[in-house]
Design an enzyme around this catalytic site. Structure first.
Site, PDB file in Angstrom:
ATOM      1  N   SER A  64     -46.867 -48.031  -6.367  1.00 32.56           N
ATOM      2  CA  SER A  64     -45.966 -46.882  -6.233  1.00 32.56           C
ATOM      3  C   SER A  64     -46.667 -45.714  -5.547  1.00 32.56           C
ATOM      4  O   SER A  64     -47.888 -45.564  -5.617  1.00 32.56           O
ATOM      5  CB  SER A  64     -45.471 -46.424  -7.602  1.00 32.56           C
ATOM      6  OG  SER A  64     -44.813 -47.468  -8.282  1.00 32.56           O
TER       7      SER A  64
HETATM    8  N1  SAH Z   1     -46.782 -50.083 -11.649  1.00 31.02           N
HETATM    9  C1  SAH Z   1     -47.184 -50.723 -10.422  1.00 31.02           C
HETATM   10  C2  SAH Z   1     -46.106 -50.766  -9.353  1.00 31.02           C
HETATM   11  C3  SAH Z   1     -45.145 -51.765  -9.674  1.00 31.02           C
HETATM   12  S1  SAH Z   1     -44.050 -52.396  -8.460  1.00 31.02           S
HETATM   13  C4  SAH Z   1     -48.433 -50.105  -9.841  1.00 31.02           C
HETATM   14  O1  SAH Z   1     -48.875 -49.076 -10.339  1.00 31.02           O
HETATM   15  O2  SAH Z   1     -48.961 -50.677  -8.900  1.00 31.02           O
HETATM   16  C5  SAH Z   1     -43.004 -53.255  -9.611  1.00 31.02           C
HETATM   17  C6  SAH Z   1     -43.643 -54.419 -10.326  1.00 31.02           C
HETATM   18  O3  SAH Z   1     -42.695 -54.911 -11.255  1.00 31.02           O
HETATM   19  C7  SAH Z   1     -43.962 -55.598  -9.396  1.00 31.02           C
HETATM   20  O4  SAH Z   1     -45.302 -55.977  -9.591  1.00 31.02           O
HETATM   21  C8  SAH Z   1     -43.015 -56.693  -9.869  1.00 31.02           C
HETATM   22  O5  SAH Z   1     -43.531 -57.997  -9.731  1.00 31.02           O
HETATM   23  C9  SAH Z   1     -42.796 -56.310 -11.314  1.00 31.02           C
HETATM   24  N2  SAH Z   1     -41.560 -56.824 -11.919  1.00 31.02           N
HETATM   25  C10 SAH Z   1     -40.343 -57.020 -11.349  1.00 31.02           C
HETATM   26  N3  SAH Z   1     -39.458 -57.503 -12.245  1.00 31.02           N
HETATM   27  C11 SAH Z   1     -40.145 -57.599 -13.438  1.00 31.02           C
HETATM   28  C12 SAH Z   1     -39.789 -58.036 -14.748  1.00 31.02           C
HETATM   29  N4  SAH Z   1     -38.561 -58.481 -15.040  1.00 31.02           N
HETATM   30  N5  SAH Z   1     -40.735 -58.007 -15.712  1.00 31.02           N
HETATM   31  C13 SAH Z   1     -42.005 -57.562 -15.448  1.00 31.02           C
HETATM   32  N6  SAH Z   1     -42.393 -57.145 -14.229  1.00 31.02           N
HETATM   33  C14 SAH Z   1     -41.482 -57.161 -13.227  1.00 31.02           C
END
Ligand code: SAH
Length: 229
Positions: A64
């Site tokens: 993010s």
């Molecule tokens: N917090 C992260 C950014 C996340 S992007 C950072 O600091 O880098 C969103 C993330 O959510 C992705 O890695 C994606 O694979 C995950 N994601 C998507 N759907 C999800 C679900 N149902 N349960 C857990 N993770 C999920």
């Protein structure tokens, strides 16, 4: 991995930018000022680590934007040793910011490859206290519930019932609610087992959540598809 004077300088500039954009919480600014964000990106993208931008981290996901991480961390109202559940571990950067603010972080990722990568990476750079979990974030973590705080780091279209149940009364849940076109940052304050107050904090743009898990089988299939094409 090296945290040079150049990196530190760029990081100080980023912190200044975040202040100018309205981030006030000194614990948030101190955490972002302390954590080498370039460790969370591939070496080749060092230069990008301290721009206020989101960036691809592989497996079709992104780390993010620093402003978003800062704003979410601020809106969560972290207190010492509070138990936080993060949905969407990704690179682990958001989890690292919360851990630096002295939260006890549990973080769920649905993509096996990312989960494996981030779970082995975080302890290597000193974040031993972050508990990473592989699974579908919509299920939360009954094993470690209840939580003081829950944060979703991808777009979501509703308040997941199971997550609401795993939040303590008096606890805060922060969700970017919307679809692929954009989400509204929404803060839920749980006032009883069946009620909550809601506040909103403007528009954001996240990748959407996907339901279920994606394991090695899926990855293998995707790789095979690529080879076939
Ligand atoms: N917090 C992260 C950014 C996340 S992007 C950072 O600091 O880098 C969103 C993330 O959510 C992705 O890695 C994606 O694979 C995950 N994601 C998507 N759907 C999800 C679900 N149902 N349960 C857990 N993770 C999920």
């Amino acid at each position: 991995m090296k945290d040079s004077y150049r990196h530190k300088g760029l990081r100080a500039k980023l912190v200044k930018q975040l202040k100018d954009k309205g981030i006030k919480d000194i614990k948030v600014l101190a955490a972002i000022g302390a954590i080498p964000r370039h460790y969370f990106l591939d070496n080749a993208f060092d230069e990008w680590a301290y721009k206020d931008q989101a960036f691809p981290i592989g497996s079709g996901q992104t780390i993010s934007q620093p402003y978003t991480v800062a704003r979410q961390s601020e809106l969560l109202e972290i207190f010492d040793k509070c138990k936080v559940l993060e949905i969407g571990t990704g690179s682990g950067y958001q989890a690292a910011v919360l851990a630096t603010m002295n939260a006890k972080v549990y973080s769920i990722e649905r993509q096996k490859l990312l989960f494996d990568k981030t779970s082995s990476f975080l302890p290597k750079i000193g974040f031993n206290s972050i508990r990473t979990l592989y699974g579908d974030g919509y299920e939360g973590s009954p094993r470690f519930a209840p939580f003081d705080r829950i944060i979703a780091t991808a777009g979501i279209n509703e308040i997941p019932k199971k997550l609401f149940q795993q939040l303590k009364v008096g606890g805060i849940m922060l969700l970017p609610i919307g679809d692929q076109r954009g989400q509204v940052m929404t803060r839920i304050l749980k006032t009883s087992e069946t009620s909550y107050d809601k506040e909103t904090f403007g528009k954001f743009s996240f990748v959407p959540f996907l339901k279920g898990t994606s394991g090695m089988e899926n990855h293998k299939r995707k790789t095979e598809e690529k080879i076939l094409r």
